[in-house]
Design a protein around this motif. Sequence first.
Motif, PDB file in Angstrom:
ATOM      1  N   PRO A 127       0.795  -1.234   0.000  1.00  7.91           N
ATOM      2  CA  PRO A 127       0.000   0.000   0.000  1.00  7.91           C
ATOM      3  C   PRO A 127       0.827   1.283   0.000  1.00  7.91           C
ATOM      4  CG  PRO A 127      -0.155  -1.137   2.119  1.00  7.91           C
ATOM      5  CD  PRO A 127       0.497  -2.082   1.177  1.00  7.91           C
ATOM      6  N   VAL A 128       1.914   1.310   0.757  1.00  4.27           N
ATOM      7  CA  VAL A 128       2.731   2.522   0.789  1.00  4.27           C
ATOM      8  C   VAL A 128       3.453   2.711  -0.544  1.00  4.27           C
ATOM      9  CG1 VAL A 128       4.635   3.692   1.934  1.00  4.27           C
ATOM     10  CG2 VAL A 128       2.986   2.409   3.292  1.00  4.27           C
ATOM     11  N   GLU A 129       4.042   1.645  -1.062  1.00  2.69           N
ATOM     12  CA  GLU A 129       4.705   1.742  -2.358  1.00  2.69           C
ATOM     13  C   GLU A 129       3.711   2.122  -3.447  1.00  2.69           C
ATOM     14  OE1 GLU A 129       7.005  -1.728  -3.240  1.00  2.69           O
ATOM     15  OE2 GLU A 129       8.041  -1.694  -1.299  1.00  2.69           O
ATOM     16  N   ARG A 130       2.509   1.608  -3.338  1.00  8.48           N
ATOM     17  CA  ARG A 130       1.472   1.941  -4.310  1.00  8.48           C
ATOM     18  C   ARG A 130       1.210   3.447  -4.330  1.00  8.48           C
ATOM     19  NH1 ARG A 130      -2.288  -1.378  -6.612  1.00  8.48           N
ATOM     20  NH2 ARG A 130      -4.197  -0.413  -7.414  1.00  8.48           N
ATOM     21  N   ALA A 131       1.140   4.038  -3.151  1.00  7.25           N
ATOM     22  CA  ALA A 131       0.923   5.480  -3.052  1.00  7.25           C
ATOM     23  C   ALA A 131       2.088   6.256  -3.646  1.00  7.25           C
ATOM     24  CB  ALA A 131       0.708   5.871  -1.597  1.00  7.25           C
ATOM     25  N   ILE A 132       3.322   5.822  -3.358  1.00  4.62           N
ATOM     26  CA  ILE A 132       4.504   6.510  -3.883  1.00  4.62           C
ATOM     27  C   ILE A 132       4.506   6.479  -5.404  1.00  4.62           C
ATOM     28  CG2 ILE A 132       7.019   6.411  -4.040  1.00  4.62           C
ATOM     29  CD1 ILE A 132       7.028   5.342  -1.145  1.00  4.62           C
ATOM     30  N   TYR A 133       4.253   5.313  -5.983  1.00  4.99           N
ATOM     31  CA  TYR A 133       4.237   5.188  -7.442  1.00  4.99           C
ATOM     32  C   TYR A 133       3.098   6.002  -8.050  1.00  4.99           C
ATOM     33  CZ  TYR A 133       7.660   1.331  -7.785  1.00  4.99           C
ATOM     34  OH  TYR A 133       8.800   0.567  -7.776  1.00  4.99           O
ATOM     35  N   ALA A 134       1.903   5.888  -7.454  1.00  4.26           N
ATOM     36  CA  ALA A 134       0.742   6.563  -8.019  1.00  4.26           C
ATOM     37  C   ALA A 134       0.926   8.063  -8.058  1.00  4.26           C
ATOM     38  CB  ALA A 134      -0.505   6.200  -7.203  1.00  4.26           C
ATOM     39  N   ASP A 135       1.439   8.629  -6.967  1.00  3.31           N
ATOM     40  CA  ASP A 135       1.644  10.078  -6.932  1.00  3.31           C
ATOM     41  C   ASP A 135       2.626  10.532  -8.006  1.00  3.31           C
ATOM     42  OD1 ASP A 135       0.024  11.398  -5.031  1.00  3.31           O
ATOM     43  OD2 ASP A 135       1.107  10.421  -3.426  1.00  3.31           O
ATOM     44  N   GLN A 136       3.742   9.831  -8.115  1.00  2.00           N
ATOM     45  CA  GLN A 136       4.756  10.280  -9.055  1.00  2.00           C
ATOM     46  C   GLN A 136       4.314  10.105 -10.512  1.00  2.00           C
ATOM     47  OE1 GLN A 136       8.980   9.538  -7.806  1.00  2.00           O
ATOM     48  NE2 GLN A 136       7.986   8.399  -6.169  1.00  2.00           N
ATOM     49  N   ILE A 137       3.596   9.037 -10.794  1.00  2.71           N
ATOM     50  CA  ILE A 137       3.067   8.854 -12.151  1.00  2.71           C
ATOM     51  C   ILE A 137       2.059   9.949 -12.475  1.00  2.71           C
ATOM     52  CG2 ILE A 137       1.596   7.358 -13.560  1.00  2.71           C
ATOM     53  CD1 ILE A 137       3.028   4.967 -12.294  1.00  2.71           C
ATOM     54  N   ALA A 138       1.197  10.251 -11.511  1.00  2.00           N
ATOM     55  CA  ALA A 138       0.199  11.285 -11.737  1.00  2.00           C
ATOM     56  C   ALA A 138       0.836  12.657 -11.909  1.00  2.00           C
ATOM     57  CB  ALA A 138      -0.787  11.302 -10.571  1.00  2.00           C
ATOM     58  N   ILE A 226      -2.459  11.533   4.452  1.00  2.00           N
ATOM     59  CA  ILE A 226      -1.615  12.149   3.422  1.00  2.00           C
ATOM     60  C   ILE A 226      -1.398  11.178   2.268  1.00  2.00           C
ATOM     61  CG2 ILE A 226       0.710  13.017   2.936  1.00  2.00           C
ATOM     62  CD1 ILE A 226       0.726  14.148   5.802  1.00  2.00           C
ATOM     63  N   LEU A 227      -1.183   9.899   2.583  1.00  2.50           N
ATOM     64  CA  LEU A 227      -0.992   8.906   1.530  1.00  2.50           C
ATOM     65  C   LEU A 227      -2.240   8.756   0.671  1.00  2.50           C
ATOM     66  CD1 LEU A 227       0.961   6.069   3.401  1.00  2.50           C
ATOM     67  CD2 LEU A 227       1.849   7.607   1.646  1.00  2.50           C
ATOM     68  N   ALA A 228      -3.396   9.007   1.254  1.00  2.00           N
ATOM     69  CA  ALA A 228      -4.645   8.841   0.523  1.00  2.00           C
ATOM     70  C   ALA A 228      -4.960  10.025  -0.385  1.00  2.00           C
ATOM     71  CB  ALA A 228      -5.788   8.626   1.512  1.00  2.00           C
ATOM     72  N   MET A 229      -4.275  11.137  -0.205  1.00  2.00           N
ATOM     73  CA  MET A 229      -4.561  12.319  -1.014  1.00  2.00           C
ATOM     74  C   MET A 229      -4.138  12.116  -2.462  1.00  2.00           C
ATOM     75  SD  MET A 229      -3.187  15.423   1.420  1.00  2.00           S
ATOM     76  CE  MET A 229      -3.856  15.729   3.049  1.00  2.00           C
ATOM     77  N   PRO A 230      -4.991  12.500  -3.415  1.00  4.60           N
ATOM     78  CA  PRO A 230      -4.509  12.551  -4.795  1.00  4.60           C
ATOM     79  C   PRO A 230      -3.468  13.656  -4.949  1.00  4.60           C
ATOM     80  CG  PRO A 230      -6.832  13.170  -4.661  1.00  4.60           C
ATOM     81  CD  PRO A 230      -6.385  12.867  -3.269  1.00  4.60           C
ATOM     82  N   PRO A 231      -2.662  13.588  -5.988  1.00  6.32           N
ATOM     83  CA  PRO A 231      -1.538  14.534  -6.103  1.00  6.32           C
ATOM     84  C   PRO A 231      -1.936  15.995  -6.032  1.00  6.32           C
ATOM     85  CG  PRO A 231      -1.270  12.746  -7.650  1.00  6.32           C
ATOM     86  CD  PRO A 231      -2.627  12.565  -7.048  1.00  6.32           C
ATOM     87  N   GLU A 232      -3.035  16.368  -6.727  1.00  3.70           N
ATOM     88  CA  GLU A 232      -3.402  17.789  -6.723  1.00  3.70           C
ATOM     89  C   GLU A 232      -3.811  18.245  -5.330  1.00  3.70           C
ATOM     90  OE1 GLU A 232      -6.804  15.600  -8.881  1.00  3.70           O
ATOM     91  OE2 GLU A 232      -4.686  15.343  -8.447  1.00  3.70           O
ATOM     92  N   GLU A 233      -4.421  17.341  -4.563  1.00  4.45           N
ATOM     93  CA  GLU A 233      -4.767  17.684  -3.194  1.00  4.45           C
ATOM     94  C   GLU A 233      -3.505  17.831  -2.345  1.00  4.45           C
ATOM     95  OE1 GLU A 233      -7.186  15.945   0.695  1.00  4.45           O
ATOM     96  OE2 GLU A 233      -7.279  14.868  -1.215  1.00  4.45           O
TER      97      GLU A 233
END
Length: 735
Positions: A127-138, A226-233
Motif C-alpha cells: 500500500p505505501v509503495e502503491r501510493a509513492i508510485y501513483a503520486d509520481q506517475i500522476a 496524506i498517503l490517501a490524497m490525490p496529487p493535486e490535493e
Amino acid sequence: MSSMWTLLSGILCVLMVEQPMVAAASTKKDAAPSVQKIQGDERVLHVVNRFTFGARPGDVAALHAMGEKEWFERQLNPLSIDDSALDVRLAMFPAMQMEQAELMRRYPSPAVLRQMIAKDEPLPADPVERAIYADQIAFYKAAKAKKEAEQAAAGKNGSGEDGMASAGVDGPTAKGVVEMKKNAALPGDGVDPATPAMAAHEEQFYSGLEAVKVINLPPDQRMQRILAMPPEELVRFRKSLSRSELLAAADDLSPMQRETLAALQGSARMVGAELLETRMLRDIYSERQLEAVLTDFWLNHFNVYIKKNQNELYLLPAYERDVIRPRALGKFEDLLVATAKSPAMLMYLDNWQSIGPDSMAARNGGKLAKFVQNPQVKQAVKDRGLNENYARELMELHTLGVQCEVSADRPVKMLQKACGRGYTQQDVTQVAEVLTGWTVDQPNRIGVYRFEERRHEPGTKTVLGKKIGENGESEGLEVLHMLATSPATAQFISMKLAVRFVSDTPPQALVDRMAKSFSASGGDIRAVLRTMFDSAEFWSPEVYRAKVKTPEEFVVSAVRASGAEVTTAVPLFQALEKLGMPLYGMQTPNGYSWMAEPWVNSGDLVNRLNFAVSLSSDRIGGVQTDWTRLLGGSGSARSASSSGDSVAEKEKKLEAMLLGQAVSDRTRETVLAQFRDQMTQQQAEKSFGIRANEPEPMAQVLNISSAKQRTRPPLDREAAGMAGLLLGSPEFQRR
C-alpha cells in the motif's frame, strides 16, 4: 562597505596564496627531508589535520593524552572505535541502509516510471509503495499534459520527451488517481483512502483550518490521510502550510514515514538528498575519521559522476557503503575488484554495455539488425559492441597511471605506440575484451552485478605481454590481479597517497619506500600508511601546514572546529556546489585534484570567507553554533568589554580553539579591525548566495530535528564576527 569587504577579502587571499607557495617551494620532489622534525603540539596538530577532517573542540587534547602513534594505530582499525552516536544520526535515513534492489523497488527512478507508463504496468501491491508510485506517475502525467498544451498553443510539434516518459499518456483526473491509490492506507485506521478530503470540492484550495486538522491527527493516521490524497490535493495541502506547520506535518513520524513523505513528489530527489546528506554527516561526526578520509580519497580515485544517468544516484549509496568504505583500509586488489564489479562504475564508464565483437550476443545482434526497419533502432543495434572506456581508465587512472602519449582527440583514440611503462592501445583493447560480459542485471529495477557469458569475447587475449587463456569471468580477475600487483601501480597509488597526506610535491624517496611497502604487503593500504607515518618526510617542518584544503575539507573542518550542531546538511552540500566541489560532481573520471593550484584563486577564496562568516553567524540553515559555551560562558551570551585587552583575549581564545595555534600578526590585525563591522555578515551572505534558511518545499521532513525546535542560544556577535574571519583566514585554509 562593498569596497571595504573587497579589501578585506583581498588581504586574506594574498596571505593565502603567498604562504602555500613558500611552503611548496621548499618541498620539491628531489629535496632531502629536513633533519629536524616538528615537535610537541605541532605534532598533534599535524596528525589531526592530515588524518581527519579537522579537529573538533577537545580533539587535540584527547589525541595528546593518547599519543600520536597509539591514536593512529587505533584509527587504522576503525571497527575498534565506537561510532554509535553517528549511527543514531544516520538511522534517520533508512533508504541509505537498504539493499540495492530494495531501494530501487521502493523508490522508483524516472526510468522505471517511464517504463511502467509505456507498458501500462500495474502498481505495486504494497500500500505505501502503491501510493509513492501513483503520486509520481500522476505528477508526471500532469506535467506532461501541461507541456503538450503549451506546445500546442505555441503551434509547435513537441517530441513528447521531458526527461521522464514517452508520449501518449493522458493527464490525471481526481477519480483516476483515487483509483490508483485504493488500499493505500493500512487497514484498521479509520481512514477511507477512496474518499480524500478534497473529493467533493477538488478545484478549491485548502484552507488553513483543513490543513491543521490533518496535521493534528495522530502520526499514523496523519500519514495514512496524506498517503490517501490525490496529487493535486497534496500540492494544495503543502502550499497551505507555513514553515512551522510543514515541520509539524512530519513531527513524531518514524524515519521511514518521513522518508515516504519526502518521496511522494519525487523519489529521485529524496534519494539524492539523503545520499549527500549522509556523506556530509559521516565526514562531520564519525569517530572513525581516518576511515572517513580514506573513503573520500578512494571515492575520488575511483570517481563516479552522479549525473551520468538517472540510475547513478540509486547506485551510489551501495557504492560508498558496500564497495569503498569497508575496503578503504584493506588490500588494494580487493578494492579494485569490487569497484570493477560495482554497478555504479560499470554504468559510469559504460562497461555494462560492452559486447565482444565475436561473442554470441554480437552475432545474434547482427542477425537482428537485418530485420530492423526503424533507422534509430538499427543504429542502436549496430552501435552495440566493444566499449573501451573502463579498460582505458582502469589502467590510466586506477592502476598504472598516466603513461601513454596520446593524440589530441583522446579519449576517442590513442596513438598506436608503446607507452612509457609498457602498455599500448592494443593492451587497452585486449583488456576491454577480457572484461566483456561484466554487466548489470536489470539496471532500472535491480541494479546488481552479473557476468553474462553470451556477451563475453571468446578466445585468448594478450595483456602487457602475457597471454590470458579463455576462461570467462576469471579472465577479468586475472588481469585485475596483474594490474593490482604491478610495480607501476605501487608507485602510482603511493604517489597519490603521498600527495593527499604529505605534500603537493612529495620527495621521490618517500614514494619509493611507500611503493616498496605496497608490493611487499600485497597492496595493504595500512602498511603503506604506516611507512608514510613513520617517515622523516611526513614529520618535516617543510610540510607542516603546507597542504591547502579542498572545498570539502574546508567546509567540513569549519563545521567541526566550530562545534556546530547540524540538524540538516542540505545547505552544506549546497555550499560545496558554490565552492566548486559538489559531492559526486566531477564529470570526468580523473576526480578532483588534491593539489593547491585548482583551489587557490581570489574568487574561490572570497567564497570560502563568505561561507565562514555566514556559518559563524548562524546564517547557514540547519547548522547552529554556540560560541558562548565554547568560550566557557554560561547563561546569556557574554560580550567582551570595550577595552582592547578584553577583546584581544577573546580573539586569542578563538585562535587556540579553532586553529590550535596562533595566527600571523597580519591576520590578527585584520580580524580585530573588522570583526565589529555589522555589514560583514550581510555582505557575506549576499555574496555567497545560499538561502539556506529557505529550503525547498517538503525537504525539511528529512531533518534530524523535529518540529519541536531546540532553544537557540543567544548569539555572541563579537565572538561570531571574529570566528568567521578566523575560519576564513589563510591559517585555517591550510592543513
